[in-house]
Design a protein around this motif. Sequence first.
Motif, PDB file in Angstrom:
ATOM      1  N   ILE A  29      44.583  39.641  47.345  1.00  0.00           N
ATOM      2  CA  ILE A  29      44.775  38.649  46.284  1.00  0.00           C
ATOM      3  C   ILE A  29      46.259  38.532  45.951  1.00  0.00           C
ATOM      4  O   ILE A  29      47.062  39.410  46.289  1.00  0.00           O
ATOM      5  N   THR A  30      46.618  37.450  45.255  1.00  0.00           N
ATOM      6  CA  THR A  30      47.991  37.214  44.821  1.00  0.00           C
ATOM      7  C   THR A  30      48.017  37.011  43.314  1.00  0.00           C
ATOM      8  O   THR A  30      47.307  36.150  42.788  1.00  0.00           O
ATOM      9  N   LEU A  31      48.834  37.814  42.618  1.00  0.00           N
ATOM     10  CA  LEU A  31      49.038  37.650  41.177  1.00  0.00           C
ATOM     11  C   LEU A  31      50.277  36.800  40.936  1.00  0.00           C
ATOM     12  O   LEU A  31      51.367  37.152  41.406  1.00  0.00           O
ATOM     13  N   ASP A  32      50.124  35.737  40.215  1.00  0.00           N
ATOM     14  CA  ASP A  32      51.243  34.863  39.855  1.00  0.00           C
ATOM     15  C   ASP A  32      51.737  35.275  38.471  1.00  0.00           C
ATOM     16  O   ASP A  32      51.118  34.956  37.454  1.00  0.00           O
ATOM     17  N   LEU A  33      52.860  35.993  38.416  1.00  0.00           N
ATOM     18  CA  LEU A  33      53.340  36.523  37.139  1.00  0.00           C
ATOM     19  C   LEU A  33      53.858  35.441  36.200  1.00  0.00           C
ATOM     20  O   LEU A  33      54.113  35.726  35.023  1.00  0.00           O
ATOM     21  N   SER A  34      54.009  34.211  36.689  1.00  0.00           N
ATOM     22  CA  SER A  34      54.413  33.136  35.773  1.00  0.00           C
ATOM     23  C   SER A  34      53.315  32.849  34.753  1.00  0.00           C
ATOM     24  O   SER A  34      53.563  32.224  33.713  1.00  0.00           O
ATOM     25  N   LEU A  35      52.095  33.316  35.025  1.00  0.00           N
ATOM     26  CA  LEU A  35      50.986  33.121  34.091  1.00  0.00           C
ATOM     27  C   LEU A  35      50.989  34.145  32.963  1.00  0.00           C
ATOM     28  O   LEU A  35      50.219  34.006  32.005  1.00  0.00           O
ATOM     29  N   VAL A  61      52.383  39.939  44.592  1.00  0.00           N
ATOM     30  CA  VAL A  61      52.891  39.416  43.323  1.00  0.00           C
ATOM     31  C   VAL A  61      53.908  38.329  43.640  1.00  0.00           C
ATOM     32  O   VAL A  61      54.820  38.541  44.454  1.00  0.00           O
ATOM     33  N   THR A  62      53.754  37.187  43.017  1.00  0.00           N
ATOM     34  CA  THR A  62      54.718  36.092  43.174  1.00  0.00           C
ATOM     35  C   THR A  62      55.303  35.727  41.815  1.00  0.00           C
ATOM     36  O   THR A  62      54.825  36.163  40.776  1.00  0.00           O
ATOM     37  N   ASN A  63      56.373  34.907  41.852  1.00  0.00           N
ATOM     38  CA  ASN A  63      57.074  34.497  40.634  1.00  0.00           C
ATOM     39  C   ASN A  63      57.426  35.706  39.772  1.00  0.00           C
ATOM     40  O   ASN A  63      57.098  35.777  38.587  1.00  0.00           O
ATOM     41  N   PHE A  64      58.127  36.645  40.386  1.00  0.00           N
ATOM     42  CA  PHE A  64      58.469  37.900  39.723  1.00  0.00           C
ATOM     43  C   PHE A  64      59.877  37.901  39.135  1.00  0.00           C
ATOM     44  O   PHE A  64      60.411  38.945  38.802  1.00  0.00           O
ATOM     45  N   GLY A  65      60.450  36.707  38.983  1.00  0.00           N
ATOM     46  CA  GLY A  65      61.669  36.574  38.201  1.00  0.00           C
ATOM     47  C   GLY A  65      62.973  36.836  38.925  1.00  0.00           C
ATOM     48  O   GLY A  65      64.024  36.937  38.284  1.00  0.00           O
ATOM     49  N   ILE A  66      62.959  36.936  40.238  1.00  0.00           N
ATOM     50  CA  ILE A  66      64.180  37.157  41.013  1.00  0.00           C
ATOM     51  C   ILE A  66      64.262  36.080  42.092  1.00  0.00           C
ATOM     52  O   ILE A  66      63.300  35.871  42.839  1.00  0.00           O
ATOM     53  N   ALA A  67      65.416  35.437  42.175  1.00  0.00           N
ATOM     54  CA  ALA A  67      65.607  34.405  43.181  1.00  0.00           C
ATOM     55  C   ALA A  67      65.625  35.027  44.576  1.00  0.00           C
ATOM     56  O   ALA A  67      66.068  36.164  44.750  1.00  0.00           O
ATOM     57  N   PRO A  68      65.152  34.313  45.589  1.00  0.00           N
ATOM     58  CA  PRO A  68      65.168  34.836  46.963  1.00  0.00           C
ATOM     59  C   PRO A  68      66.555  35.294  47.401  1.00  0.00           C
ATOM     60  O   PRO A  68      66.683  36.259  48.162  1.00  0.00           O
ATOM     61  N   GLU A  69      67.593  34.617  46.898  1.00  0.00           N
ATOM     62  CA  GLU A  69      68.952  34.998  47.285  1.00  0.00           C
ATOM     63  C   GLU A  69      69.300  36.402  46.794  1.00  0.00           C
ATOM     64  O   GLU A  69      70.041  37.143  47.452  1.00  0.00           O
ATOM     65  N   GLU A 258      55.882  34.984  52.077  1.00  0.00           N
ATOM     66  CA  GLU A 258      57.169  34.445  51.634  1.00  0.00           C
ATOM     67  C   GLU A 258      57.310  34.536  50.108  1.00  0.00           C
ATOM     68  O   GLU A 258      56.385  34.234  49.357  1.00  0.00           O
ATOM     69  N   ASN A 259      58.488  34.985  49.657  1.00  0.00           N
ATOM     70  CA  ASN A 259      58.843  35.046  48.232  1.00  0.00           C
ATOM     71  C   ASN A 259      57.811  35.834  47.410  1.00  0.00           C
ATOM     72  O   ASN A 259      57.386  35.394  46.340  1.00  0.00           O
ATOM     73  N   SER A 260      57.418  36.965  47.934  1.00  0.00           N
ATOM     74  CA  SER A 260      56.436  37.782  47.225  1.00  0.00           C
ATOM     75  C   SER A 260      56.828  39.249  47.276  1.00  0.00           C
ATOM     76  O   SER A 260      57.700  39.659  48.042  1.00  0.00           O
ATOM     77  N   LEU A 261      56.154  40.040  46.441  1.00  0.00           N
ATOM     78  CA  LEU A 261      56.190  41.491  46.527  1.00  0.00           C
ATOM     79  C   LEU A 261      54.824  41.953  47.020  1.00  0.00           C
ATOM     80  O   LEU A 261      53.799  41.382  46.647  1.00  0.00           O
ATOM     81  N   THR A 262      54.824  42.995  47.835  1.00  0.00           N
ATOM     82  CA  THR A 262      53.577  43.657  48.181  1.00  0.00           C
ATOM     83  C   THR A 262      53.481  44.907  47.311  1.00  0.00           C
ATOM     84  O   THR A 262      54.387  45.739  47.313  1.00  0.00           O
ATOM     85  N   VAL A 263      52.398  45.017  46.557  1.00  0.00           N
ATOM     86  CA  VAL A 263      52.256  46.094  45.573  1.00  0.00           C
ATOM     87  C   VAL A 263      51.060  46.964  45.956  1.00  0.00           C
ATOM     88  O   VAL A 263      50.005  46.437  46.338  1.00  0.00           O
ATOM     89  N   ASN A 264      51.239  48.270  45.840  1.00  0.00           N
ATOM     90  CA  ASN A 264      50.096  49.165  46.029  1.00  0.00           C
ATOM     91  C   ASN A 264      50.093  50.262  44.975  1.00  0.00           C
ATOM     92  O   ASN A 264      51.132  50.680  44.476  1.00  0.00           O
ATOM     93  N   VAL A 265      48.892  50.700  44.623  1.00  0.00           N
ATOM     94  CA  VAL A 265      48.697  51.782  43.666  1.00  0.00           C
ATOM     95  C   VAL A 265      49.037  53.103  44.363  1.00  0.00           C
ATOM     96  O   VAL A 265      48.719  53.296  45.541  1.00  0.00           O
ATOM     97  N   ALA A 266      49.670  54.013  43.635  1.00  0.00           N
ATOM     98  CA  ALA A 266      50.028  55.323  44.169  1.00  0.00           C
ATOM     99  C   ALA A 266      49.293  56.423  43.401  1.00  0.00           C
ATOM    100  O   ALA A 266      48.507  56.155  42.492  1.00  0.00           O
ATOM    101  N   ASP A 267      49.578  57.680  43.765  1.00  0.00           N
ATOM    102  CA  ASP A 267      48.771  58.813  43.317  1.00  0.00           C
ATOM    103  C   ASP A 267      48.682  58.974  41.804  1.00  0.00           C
ATOM    104  O   ASP A 267      47.595  59.098  41.237  1.00  0.00           O
TER     105      ASP A 267
END
Length: 562
Positions: A29-35, A61-69, A258-267
């Motif tokens: 799934i993709t979480l859009d943080l702009s919401l 996670v998308t729209n995480f507040g950092i420009a691609p540049e 593109e323009n996303s973070l991949t997030v995973n839960v850790a221990d």
Amino acid sequence: MASTTSAPIPPKYQDVPPTTADLDYADLITLDLSLFDAPDGKQKLADQLKTAISTTGFFYVTNFGIAPEKVDEQFNIAQELFSMQHEEKMQFRVGEGGRGFFGYKPKGARKAQFGLSDNLELYDDQKYNGASADLPRPSALEKNKDACKEFGRHMHFFVLYRVMYICGLVMELPDPEALWKLHRYEEPSQCHLRYMLYHPRTSAELAIMKENKLEENVYGHTDFGSLTLLMRQPVAGLQARIEDGSGEKKWKWVRPVENSLTVNVADTLSFLTGGYLKSTIHRVVLPPEDQRHVPRYGVIYFSGPDDSTLLRPIESPVLKRVMGEKAREGEDVGLQGRELPPDTMTAGEWVRVRFGSIDKNYQTNRDNAVEVGSRKVAAYANDAFRKFSFTSIIIFITSATVVETGQGLSTQILCYSAAIICLVFYTGNKLAIYVFLLERARVLRAPFTSRLKDWIWVAGIIVIVGDFGTIAIIGYISPVVDLSTIDGRCRIGLPPQVSFPLMSFDVGVNFALTGVFIYLLKPVLASSQKWSFAGIRSARVAYTSSGRGSLRRMPDAPVTQQ
């Protein structure tokens, strides 16, 4: 000795084209943080995340507040960092100069199987708080100090805050910020930015890996901390172990979006939620053929709670519904079937213990269990029973075939050996089946308490070992072994005083344990909803103060797993 020079690199980091290989990608799934700041946006994100984070443990996670540049700038810094002279980088070696677990690690520092070494070069850059902001850093980081500081703080205060807040809503905490408040920026913790580079394997290394059917650059493992935030990595290599709707676990590629973070839960986040949030096993493998020659740069923000945080499950309505009112009293197994560390252990201690096992993990190509006081905590839940049963059956068939066709049974000794071989594998497999039936009932009744505290499990083991063990011993003492003098055939078996009690016990145990299982499963079978195998497995038991378990379904648990 490591080389003191580096290969020429382009003046600026350049994205590489995506692979053209047909890969089996995980459906995440993709979480859009702009919401997040929209009306009802936080709860909508929590509803979206609830199933994925408790079953798959990976999401985008998308729209995480950092420009691609700005992200590309961090990859430029990584490229510049690893192009520095070896001697300069080694001045910032992990563990030296008060850096603890942070600092530089050269490639080849850890020995792996088949004469190989790891191909990972990395620098773990501590967060820029009062304690470590002024620590000496490599020149590539010093000259970009403001950019690195700003990037790391944004990942912490913007991205981590929002995702942790959503996790608080998933756990239905009275204060949704409760998990976030365990991640104070000014306190010692394992929050940091990692710059890393997987060097392409040489042709000689690839030949060794092919010969030994080895595909991992980094073995299957879970991360140590809370959440791992991975910047988009265009070179494929990351795989997650995902359980499908039938309950089968498969390695799936994680697609770089593109323009996303991949997030995973850790221990530690998994431990703090009693295993409800899943710390998923993942690994890094050789890239596809069309990307295998490309250096694989990466930028990651690893988060972790304050080092002083005790790893005990939080007070959560979700856990009370799923695990019962006694959810925090003496449990040692989490909701994912993985052991929990003692609740007196801190997050900092957990990282220290896990960090100390890394060399052994590379040498065995797996994430090994660690000793925590008197408790052995597995790196992840395993399916040892299924492997044992399958292996023992194959050995039995092979042994019987060798004895019959390779040796023949032409002497009394060989005939007796055949009887013993049959008895060993028969009793071994029967014992494994009995334990499986007992464990199946335990999974529904009381999966969150120690086996030694579950009276049904203890009583079952006593009956199995006492009764079945006695019958089996008599069978070993007096097997039927008859090598005919008429036709020369070997006839083996058990005498009536053993075979009749054995058959009676076998039928009784199978009916009894299956009956207990069906009784505990009745609420599921009576449900009007459809349940898949994986959905039934995700049902959990409330172990009440009366000692009797009642089957309850996980809130919004999926019918099939992603």
